[in-house]
Scaffold this motif. Structure first.
Motif, PDB file in Angstrom:
ATOM      1  N   TRP A 118      53.825  40.368  42.424  1.00 58.43           N
ATOM      2  CA  TRP A 118      53.948  41.337  41.333  1.00 58.43           C
ATOM      3  C   TRP A 118      52.614  42.029  41.088  1.00 58.43           C
ATOM      4  CZ3 TRP A 118      56.794  37.945  37.096  1.00 58.43           C
ATOM      5  CH2 TRP A 118      58.053  37.574  37.599  1.00 58.43           C
ATOM      6  N   PRO A 119      52.653  43.189  40.396  1.00 53.91           N
ATOM      7  CA  PRO A 119      51.404  43.898  40.099  1.00 53.91           C
ATOM      8  C   PRO A 119      50.632  43.258  38.946  1.00 53.91           C
ATOM      9  CG  PRO A 119      53.267  45.107  39.208  1.00 53.91           C
ATOM     10  CD  PRO A 119      53.841  43.947  39.953  1.00 53.91           C
ATOM     11  N   MET A 120      49.364  43.570  38.865  1.00 54.73           N
ATOM     12  CA  MET A 120      48.510  43.163  37.751  1.00 54.73           C
ATOM     13  C   MET A 120      47.494  44.268  37.522  1.00 54.73           C
ATOM     14  SD  MET A 120      45.795  40.495  39.543  1.00 54.73           S
ATOM     15  CE  MET A 120      44.572  40.615  38.227  1.00 54.73           C
ATOM     16  N   ALA A 136      56.002  39.767  32.142  1.00 53.52           N
ATOM     17  CA  ALA A 136      56.989  39.119  33.005  1.00 53.52           C
ATOM     18  C   ALA A 136      58.370  39.658  32.657  1.00 53.52           C
ATOM     19  CB  ALA A 136      56.938  37.612  32.803  1.00 53.52           C
ATOM     20  N   PRO A 137      59.321  39.575  33.606  1.00 54.59           N
ATOM     21  CA  PRO A 137      60.692  40.015  33.312  1.00 54.59           C
ATOM     22  C   PRO A 137      61.273  39.232  32.130  1.00 54.59           C
ATOM     23  CG  PRO A 137      60.411  39.625  35.664  1.00 54.59           C
ATOM     24  CD  PRO A 137      59.174  39.130  35.000  1.00 54.59           C
ATOM     25  N   LEU A 169      51.181  30.320  45.318  1.00 54.89           N
ATOM     26  CA  LEU A 169      51.804  31.266  46.254  1.00 54.89           C
ATOM     27  C   LEU A 169      53.288  31.458  45.925  1.00 54.89           C
ATOM     28  CD1 LEU A 169      50.328  30.464  49.802  1.00 54.89           C
ATOM     29  CD2 LEU A 169      49.763  32.354  48.264  1.00 54.89           C
ATOM     30  N   SER A 170      53.632  31.344  44.642  1.00 62.40           N
ATOM     31  CA  SER A 170      55.021  31.603  44.230  1.00 62.40           C
ATOM     32  C   SER A 170      55.321  33.094  44.347  1.00 62.40           C
ATOM     33  CB  SER A 170      55.247  31.123  42.795  1.00 62.40           C
ATOM     34  OG  SER A 170      54.391  31.810  41.906  1.00 62.40           O
ATOM     35  N   GLY A 171      56.611  33.419  44.340  1.00 62.69           N
ATOM     36  CA  GLY A 171      57.030  34.809  44.562  1.00 62.69           C
ATOM     37  C   GLY A 171      56.435  35.806  43.594  1.00 62.69           C
ATOM     38  N   LEU A 178      48.418  38.720  44.601  1.00 63.83           N
ATOM     39  CA  LEU A 178      47.959  37.944  45.759  1.00 63.83           C
ATOM     40  C   LEU A 178      46.775  38.618  46.445  1.00 63.83           C
ATOM     41  CD1 LEU A 178      48.210  35.517  47.595  1.00 63.83           C
ATOM     42  CD2 LEU A 178      49.995  36.723  48.879  1.00 63.83           C
ATOM     43  N   ASP A 179      46.799  39.943  46.527  1.00 68.46           N
ATOM     44  CA  ASP A 179      45.665  40.662  47.142  1.00 68.46           C
ATOM     45  C   ASP A 179      44.385  40.418  46.348  1.00 68.46           C
ATOM     46  OD1 ASP A 179      47.387  41.634  49.020  1.00 68.46           O
ATOM     47  OD2 ASP A 179      47.601  43.623  48.121  1.00 68.46           O
ATOM     48  N   PHE A 180      44.505  40.440  45.026  1.00 61.94           N
ATOM     49  CA  PHE A 180      43.361  40.154  44.159  1.00 61.94           C
ATOM     50  C   PHE A 180      42.846  38.733  44.425  1.00 61.94           C
ATOM     51  CE2 PHE A 180      42.032  37.949  40.281  1.00 61.94           C
ATOM     52  CZ  PHE A 180      40.899  38.683  39.934  1.00 61.94           C
TER      53      PHE A 180
END
Length: 206
Positions: A23-25, A173-174, A17-19, A40-42
């Motif tokens: 992000w999108p996937m 990733a950034p 559950l990290s920030g 997270l929704d996935f």
């Protein structure tokens, strides 16, 4: 769970559950197309489907981790996969939010300590299957080195012999995260793959 068959009857899920889980996937739909989703929704959808797929004689639990020193455990004991418990679980999952760093070792360590009360076992039986979903490298906690985490998981699991399956969500990733990961002793993908391979499980990268 995420395409990995569930074979156990004492099953624990470990969720990052990290920030970065906000992000999108890209995920593949049933008709083989790709669509954008929030990580997270996935993960929530996959958890709910997995719980629906558990046999009625199974028991289950959930451990979540972020940047806090201690992970969160949904229930103090493994719970039977009754209709009531499934619904209670889904309500809990619906409220999960992602924030902070990635204390991966704390989540793994906590999950491997969970015992089930089984007739004939005086001190409780070990869980028999673990599913870990994460999208990043360890960033906080007592142990950050991926090689050491993999070694400790294998050592902790030597007698319990829990089958550990891992799912890694990868996407761009950034740049600052990529630079940090490039300096680590093992990439996060390789860490998750190694944990599965060393502990009789399956690895999936999304």
């Amino acid at each position: 769970f995420c395409g990995i068959p569930m074979q156990g009857t004492r099953v624990v899920f470990v969720l990052d559950l990290s920030g970065s889980m906000t992000w999108p996937m890209e995920e593949q739909t049933t008709d083989k197309k790709r669509r954008r989703a929030v990580r997270l929704d996935f993960a929530k959808r996959e958890l709910n489907q997995a719980i629906d797929g558990l046999s009625p004689n199974a028991t289950f639990n959930l451990v979540t981790f972020n940047g806090n020193p201690k992970p969160e455990v949904w229930s103090k004991d493994l719970v039977p996969a009754t209709e009531k418990n499934r619904e209670r679980f889904k309500k809990y999952v619906e409220g999960l939010r992602a924030d902070g760093g990635t204390n991966l070792w704390s989540g793994l360590d906590e999950a491997l300590k969970i015992k089930a009360q089984v007739q004939g076992h005086r001190y409780g039986a070990n869980i028999d299957e673990l599913f870990v979903l994460s999208d990043g490298a360890p960033t906080v906690g007592d142990i950050l080195d991926p090689v050491e985490i993999a070694r400790l998981v294998q050592e902790t699991n030597r007698t319990a012999r829990v089958r550990i399956n891992t799912v890694f969500i990868s996407s761009e990733a950034p740049p600052e995260i990529q630079r940090m990961e490039a300096q680590m002793s093992m990439t996060p993908q390789k860490l998750m793959q190694t944990i599965a391979e060393q502990n009789g499980g399956m690895f999936r990268e999304l």
